[in-house]
Design an enzyme around this catalytic site. Structure first.
Site, short mmCIF file in Angstrom:
data_model
loop_
_atom_site.label_atom_id
_atom_site.label_comp_id
_atom_site.label_asym_id
_atom_site.label_seq_id
_atom_site.Cartn_x
_atom_site.Cartn_y
_atom_site.Cartn_z
N TYR A 141 20.26 18.31 17.64
CA TYR A 141 19.81 17.92 16.29
C TYR A 141 18.29 17.97 16.16
O TYR A 141 17.78 18.11 15.06
CB TYR A 141 20.28 16.50 15.98
CG TYR A 141 21.65 16.39 15.37
CD1 TYR A 141 22.76 16.99 15.96
CD2 TYR A 141 21.86 15.66 14.20
CE1 TYR A 141 24.02 16.87 15.41
CE2 TYR A 141 23.12 15.54 13.64
CZ TYR A 141 24.19 16.14 14.25
OH TYR A 141 25.44 16.01 13.70
N LYS A 191 29.73 18.51 28.69
CA LYS A 191 30.28 19.86 28.91
C LYS A 191 29.58 20.40 30.15
O LYS A 191 28.91 21.44 30.13
CB LYS A 191 30.03 20.71 27.65
CG LYS A 191 30.72 22.07 27.67
CD LYS A 191 32.23 22.00 27.48
CE LYS A 191 32.84 23.38 27.64
NZ LYS A 191 34.32 23.35 27.66
N ASP A 223 35.97 18.93 25.53
CA ASP A 223 37.19 19.51 24.94
C ASP A 223 38.41 18.68 25.31
O ASP A 223 39.25 18.36 24.46
CB ASP A 223 37.35 20.99 25.30
CG ASP A 223 37.11 21.29 26.78
OD1 ASP A 223 36.72 20.38 27.53
OD2 ASP A 223 37.32 22.45 27.18
N ASP A 247 28.92 13.09 17.10
CA ASP A 247 29.15 13.29 15.68
C ASP A 247 30.59 13.76 15.46
O ASP A 247 31.32 13.22 14.63
CB ASP A 247 28.16 14.34 15.14
CG ASP A 247 28.39 14.64 13.68
OD1 ASP A 247 28.55 13.68 12.90
OD2 ASP A 247 28.44 15.84 13.32
N ASP A 251 34.18 11.36 14.07
CA ASP A 251 35.03 11.66 12.90
C ASP A 251 36.49 11.78 13.34
O ASP A 251 37.40 11.33 12.66
CB ASP A 251 34.60 12.97 12.21
CG ASP A 251 33.58 12.74 11.10
OD1 ASP A 251 32.78 11.80 11.23
OD2 ASP A 251 33.60 13.51 10.12
C1 IPM Z 1 26.89 11.31 10.54
C2 IPM Z 1 26.67 12.47 9.62
C3 IPM Z 1 25.26 12.98 9.79
C4 IPM Z 1 25.11 13.45 11.22
C5 IPM Z 1 24.84 14.10 8.81
C6 IPM Z 1 25.02 13.68 7.38
C7 IPM Z 1 23.43 14.57 9.05
O1 IPM Z 1 27.62 13.47 9.82
O2 IPM Z 1 26.16 10.31 10.44
O3 IPM Z 1 27.80 11.38 11.37
O4 IPM Z 1 25.50 14.58 11.56
O5 IPM Z 1 24.59 12.67 12.02
MG MG Z 2 29.14 12.91 11.18
#
Ligand code: IPM
Ligand code: MG
Length: 357
Positions: A141, A191, A223, A247, A251
């Site tokens: 990032y 990884k 993975d 990240d 999710d």
């Molecule tokens: C998160 C989001 C952010 C990230 C984006 C919006 C930049 O996906 O906080 O998980 O990737 O960190």
């Molecule tokens: Mg995110």
């Protein structure tokens, strides 16, 4: 106590859910005799519209002077043009970096009543209670160089994934500290079969583990960790990993709880000041309709009370109120389309539950 809290509503549903969390914090302040001062600042697309900068200096200055920051979400189709020089997400990445928030804590806890809201089978979900600790200010990032240039008939684009020992040590140590207060297990995800930065990560994690004999460390490749998160999620306690893996995996982990709308997060650095935000995005499709799930942000406010203000009873009161509200059957559309409570109804139920305890 007196506390100074900066609110960064941002874009899309951000302003609605931050308003909900603010009502909850105001209710806590009344009920427990605290004075919380709120200061609202610009970030993301809203800041681009107003100042042409996704992270105005005034916002950074206010956050640096605050005890804690509560953020809604940033981004939306209006600012999505890939050729745009400034993007709302730069505001979020910039504030994390400016406040030196190197660790993002994403607790993934299952509310038993929501088990049917998840697409996974109940027997897979039983006992899920894990904490994702995501490195937040390093890795791909932020690595340099990053650029795009002409290349043959097309282009070439470069991002850089880099980590230093120091960056890995501080976030992995925190994961071990957290594991000590939980079930005593850390899964470090990397990884290392491919990436040099992951081999350093694994080496450092192994080294840090020596200071925590009471905690078990295991390493897992990203993975297979992704697969295990949906096949055997209750086998995780604390999962620590680099920025982009975290990240993606967080999710994925959110699916376990039934809705992305339920998950809070805390971003922490060296001191007590932290930034708190739901892990979901700005949900432009439902913005302004009053139907967003405010619980991820309300639970983020609970984390704010706990970590930045040291008010654990108050944080427990918010957590209990949310649990009660779920138990009473209140569901926004993301959890149950047939019920579809509004943001205001769910917020009111949480406020009522706090006032009555
Ligand atoms: C998160 C989001 C952010 C990230 C984006 C919006 C930049 O996906 O906080 O998980 O990737 O960190
Ligand atoms: Mg995110």
């Amino acid at each position: 106590m007196t506390a100074h809290i900066v609110m960064l509503p941002g874009d899309g549903i951000g302003p609605e859910i931050v308003a909900s969390a603010r009502r909850v914090l105001e209710t806590i302040a009344d009920r427990y005799g605290h004075a919380f001062e709120f200061d609202t600042q610009l970030i993301g697309g809203a800041a681009i519209d107003a100042t042409a900068n996704p992270l105005p200096d005034a916002t950074v200055k206010a956050c640096l002077a605050a005890d804690a920051v509560l953020l809604g979400a940033v981004g939306g189709p209006k600012w999505d043009d890939p050729s745009a020089k400034v993007r709302p997400e730069q505001g979020l990445l910039g504030i994390r970096k400016s406040l030196k928030l190197f660790a993002n804590l994403r607790p993934v806890k299952l509310f038993p009543e929501l088990i049917s809201a998840s697409p996974l089978r109940p027997e897979v979900l039983r006992g899920v209670d894990l904490m994702v600790v995501r490195e937040l200010t390093g890795g791909i990032y932020f690595g340099e160089p990053r650029f795009r240039e002409a290349h043959g008939d097309g282009e070439r684009a470069v991002d850089t994934l880099e980590y230093t020992t120091e960056e890995i040590v501080r976030v992995v140590r925190l994961a071990f500290e957290i594991a000590k207060t939980r079930r005593g297990k850390v899964t470090s995800v990397d990884k290392a079969n491919v990436l040099e930065s992951s081999r350093l990560w694994r080496h450092v994690a192994t080294d840090v583990a020596k200071d925590f004999p009471e905690v078990t460390l295991e390493h897992q490749l990203v993975d297979s960790a992704a697969m295990r998160l949906v096949t055997d999620p209750s086998s995780f306690d604390v999962l620590v990993t680099e920025n982009m893996f975290g990240d993606i995996l967080s999710d994925e982990a959110a699916v376990l709880t039934g809705s992305l709308g339920m998950l809070p997060s805390a971003s922490l650095g060296e001191g007590k000041r932290g930034l708190y935000e739901p892990i979901h995005g700005s949900a432009p499709d439902i913005a302004g309709k009053g139907i967003a799930n405010p619980l991820g942000t309300i639970l983020s406010a609970a984390l704010l009370l706990r970590h930045s203000l040291g008010l654990s009873n108050e944080a427990d009161a918010v957590d209990t109120a949310v649990t009660r509200c779920i138990a009473m059957g209140l569901r926004t559309a993301d959890l149950d389309a047939s019920q579809a409570c509004t943001t205001a109804e769910v917020t009111q139920a949480v406020v009522d539950a706090i006032t009555k305890t």
